[in-house]
Write a protein that holds these residues in place. Sequence first.
Motif, short mmCIF file in Angstrom:
data_model
loop_
_atom_site.label_atom_id
_atom_site.label_comp_id
_atom_site.label_asym_id
_atom_site.label_seq_id
_atom_site.Cartn_x
_atom_site.Cartn_y
_atom_site.Cartn_z
N ARG A 48 0.76 -1.16 0.13
CA ARG A 48 0.13 0.02 0.06
C ARG A 48 0.77 1.27 -0.03
O ARG A 48 0.42 2.41 -0.54
CB ARG A 48 -0.69 -0.06 1.27
N LEU A 49 2.02 1.31 0.66
CA LEU A 49 3.02 2.43 0.74
C LEU A 49 3.34 2.47 -0.77
O LEU A 49 3.55 3.97 -1.26
CB LEU A 49 4.19 2.21 1.80
N GLN A 50 3.77 1.60 -1.50
CA GLN A 50 4.20 1.67 -2.79
C GLN A 50 3.06 2.39 -3.62
O GLN A 50 3.46 3.26 -4.64
CB GLN A 50 4.49 0.34 -3.35
N GLU A 51 2.03 1.89 -3.38
CA GLU A 51 0.86 2.34 -4.33
C GLU A 51 0.73 4.13 -4.09
O GLU A 51 0.41 4.39 -4.86
CB GLU A 51 -0.45 1.83 -3.85
N GLY A 52 0.65 4.07 -2.85
CA GLY A 52 0.36 5.69 -2.34
C GLY A 52 1.61 6.53 -2.33
O GLY A 52 1.75 7.44 -1.83
N ARG A 53 2.55 6.17 -3.13
CA ARG A 53 3.95 6.93 -3.08
C ARG A 53 4.55 7.15 -1.70
O ARG A 53 4.93 8.32 -1.60
CB ARG A 53 3.77 8.02 -3.87
N GLY A 54 4.27 6.12 -0.85
CA GLY A 54 5.02 6.16 0.43
C GLY A 54 4.19 6.79 1.51
O GLY A 54 4.44 7.29 2.57
N GLU A 55 2.85 6.58 1.25
CA GLU A 55 1.86 7.20 2.44
C GLU A 55 0.67 6.35 2.24
O GLU A 55 0.18 5.99 1.13
CB GLU A 55 1.35 8.42 2.18
N ALA A 56 0.21 5.86 3.37
CA ALA A 56 -1.12 5.25 3.51
C ALA A 56 -1.94 5.71 4.89
O ALA A 56 -1.13 5.98 5.98
CB ALA A 56 -1.09 3.84 3.54
N VAL A 57 -3.03 5.72 4.99
CA VAL A 57 -3.82 6.12 6.08
C VAL A 57 -4.53 4.64 6.48
O VAL A 57 -5.22 3.92 5.61
CB VAL A 57 -4.78 7.28 5.87
N TYR A 58 -4.56 4.39 7.71
CA TYR A 58 -5.21 3.11 8.34
C TYR A 58 -6.22 3.68 9.29
O TYR A 58 -6.11 4.59 10.06
CB TYR A 58 -4.18 2.42 9.02
N GLN A 59 -7.54 3.19 9.32
CA GLN A 59 -8.28 3.39 10.18
C GLN A 59 -8.56 2.40 11.28
O GLN A 59 -8.87 1.17 10.65
CB GLN A 59 -9.83 3.52 9.40
N ILE A 60 -8.52 2.33 12.30
CA ILE A 60 -8.63 1.22 13.35
C ILE A 60 -9.99 1.44 14.19
O ILE A 60 -10.31 2.47 14.39
CB ILE A 60 -7.63 1.40 14.26
N GLY A 61 -10.51 0.20 14.26
CA GLY A 61 -11.86 0.23 14.86
C GLY A 61 -13.03 0.34 13.79
O GLY A 61 -14.01 0.66 14.31
N VAL A 62 -12.92 0.21 12.71
CA VAL A 62 -13.70 0.26 11.79
C VAL A 62 -13.97 -1.07 10.99
O VAL A 62 -13.04 -1.55 10.40
CB VAL A 62 -13.42 1.30 10.59
N GLU A 63 -15.18 -1.54 11.22
CA GLU A 63 -15.38 -2.73 10.37
C GLU A 63 -15.29 -2.65 8.92
O GLU A 63 -15.42 -1.64 8.17
CB GLU A 63 -16.80 -3.19 10.51
#
Length: 554
Positions: A48-63
Motif C-alpha cells: 500500500r505504501l508503494q501504491e500511495g507513493r510512500g503514504e497510507a492511512v489506516y482506520q482502526i476500529g472500523v469494520e
Amino acid sequence: QEKLGLNFAPPQYDKAHTLNSDLVLSQLKLVNPTQYRFEHLATQMKWRLQEGRGEAVYQIGVEDNGLLVGLSEADMRASLRTLRRMAEKVGADITVLREREVDYESEEPRKIAEVLVRKVPDDQQFLDLRVAVLGNVDSGKSTLLGVLTQGELDNGRGRARLNLFRHLHEIQTGRTSSISFEILGFDSKGEVVNYSDSRTAEEICESASKMITFIDLAGHHKYLKTTIFGLTSYCPDFAMLVVSANTGIVGTTREHLGLAMALKVPIFIVVSKVDLCTKAMVERTVRQLERILKQPGCNKVPLVVSSTDDAVTAAQQFAQSPSITPIFTLSSVSGENLDLLKVFFNILPPLSNSKEQEELMQQLTEFQVDEIYTVPDVGTVVGGTLYSGICREGEQLVVGPTDDGQFRELTVCSIQRNRSACRVLRAGQAATLALGDFDRSLLRKGMVMVSPEMNPTICWLFEAEIVLLFHAKTFHKGFQVTVHVGNVRQTATVEALQGKDELRTGEKAVVRFKFIKHPEYLKVGAKLLFRHGVTKGIGQVTKLQPLSQYQHHS
C-alpha cells in the motif's frame, strides 16, 4: 494515502468500494496477530505504501463494511502497538492523525483512530508535491510562504518575504515578478522541516520524507504571462489561491481562479491577513468566495477549515474529489490557524499514483526544458520536468527542435534534484541536468530532450479545439496570439476557423494555428492556453501537421 471513505456521518458506501480501495482493519485482527497474519499485514502495508507513493492511512476500529465499531482503550493500545511493529518492519513511521469516541451500545467508551503511515523513502525518493501559489498582488502570498518555509512569523511589514525575493526591484516594491520556488519539508513523523533551524536546502531534503515545492507566481496583472507560464509548464499538483481578508476578491483573483480551473489544477484557498480584520469582514470574504465557487462555472464545494479535524478531512477529500475546495483563514503575523495549513500539507497525498507513474516510466524519455543557465566549472545546465521515461546520468538524448526543425545529440553529465545529486530521474520529477560543454545558444525554453528513437513530431501548423474565455473582441482569421502549451510559448497566427467566420466570448471552435518563429514539438491532447491583449482562450491540441523533412543532425 488510500482513498478513504471518510464519511464520518452515516458510513454507507458499498462493500466493493470499501474492500478494494480502503484499508479498513477491523479491530480483532490487530490485537496479537499470529506470526503468519503479521507477516501478511506487513506485506500488505508495504504494497500500500508503494501504491500511495510512500503514504497510507489506516482506520482502526472500523469494520470492513464501514461500520464504526470502536475499540476499548486496551485493544486500541494493542492495535496501535501492532501497527507500529508492522511499520518498523517495513521501515515506516506512524502518526496518529485523530482519535474519536463512537457512541456504541457498550459500557466503556470506545474509540476509532486514523493513523498516517509514511515510509522514509529508499534511494532518497521523497514524496514530491508541487503547489502553485496564486493570488492578487499584495494578498500576502510571499509573506505566507516566507512564514511557512522560514518558520518565523512576519512583523506585519513584510520581513518574512524578503527572504524569498530574487530581484532588486522586488525588494524595493515588495512585489514578485519572477517565478520563485520555495520548499517545505515534512519528516516521516509529520514534523515540519524548514529553514527555521538555519538549515540549508540540502539538509531539508535529507531529513524530509515529503517535500512541498511552492511555485510562487506573480500576482500583479502586468506579470500575468509569467503566471500562465508557471501554471502550464511546472505541472503543479495543486494550486493555492491566496486572498486577503481585508480586500476580498479583487484584481487578478478571479482570473487566477479561472486559469487554475481551466488547466484543471485542484485548488484550495487561503484567506490571509485576518489579524487586520474584524470577524465580520473575514466572514464576508469567506461568503463571497463561497458564492463564487458555487457558481455554475465553478461547481465547487467549499469546505471551511476551522479545526485540525477539518484539516484532516479536507486533505483526504480534496485529493479524491477535485470539486472540494478547502478554505483556510489565517494570519502570517499572529500565526493564527497556520498550523491547520501545515496539517493539511502534511496529509495531502501525492496525486498521481504509482500505477500512472509506472506506465509513464515505461515510455521513452522526454524531458521538458523550462530554464537554461550556465554554471562555472559545470557548463550548460537545464532545468525542467521529466515528462515520461527514466533518465540516468550519462544518457544520450537529442534536443530540439532548433529554428530549422532539427534535433541535436547531447549527453546528460549529471542530474540534480532539489539541489542534491541524484542518479536516476523518474517520470513526473523535476530536476536540473548538466550538459557539459553543449552550446547554450542552441537551447531555448520550450525545447524537449528525448530519446533518439522517439522520432519526435514537430510542426509549424496544428489544430486545436478552443473556447474563448475573457471579454475578447471578435476572434478571426489572421489574428495573432501568444500560445502556451506546456513549456512551449510562441506567437502563432490563426490560419483558419472551421465552419465560422469569427468567434465571440464563450464560443467553441476548432482553429488552425501556425507558429511564427520556429516549429515546436507538440503532442495531441496537450492543454493549450492563448492570449492577446485582453483576449484569452483555452483548449487542447487535436491534430498536428508534422514536418515531412525530418532531418537528424549530430
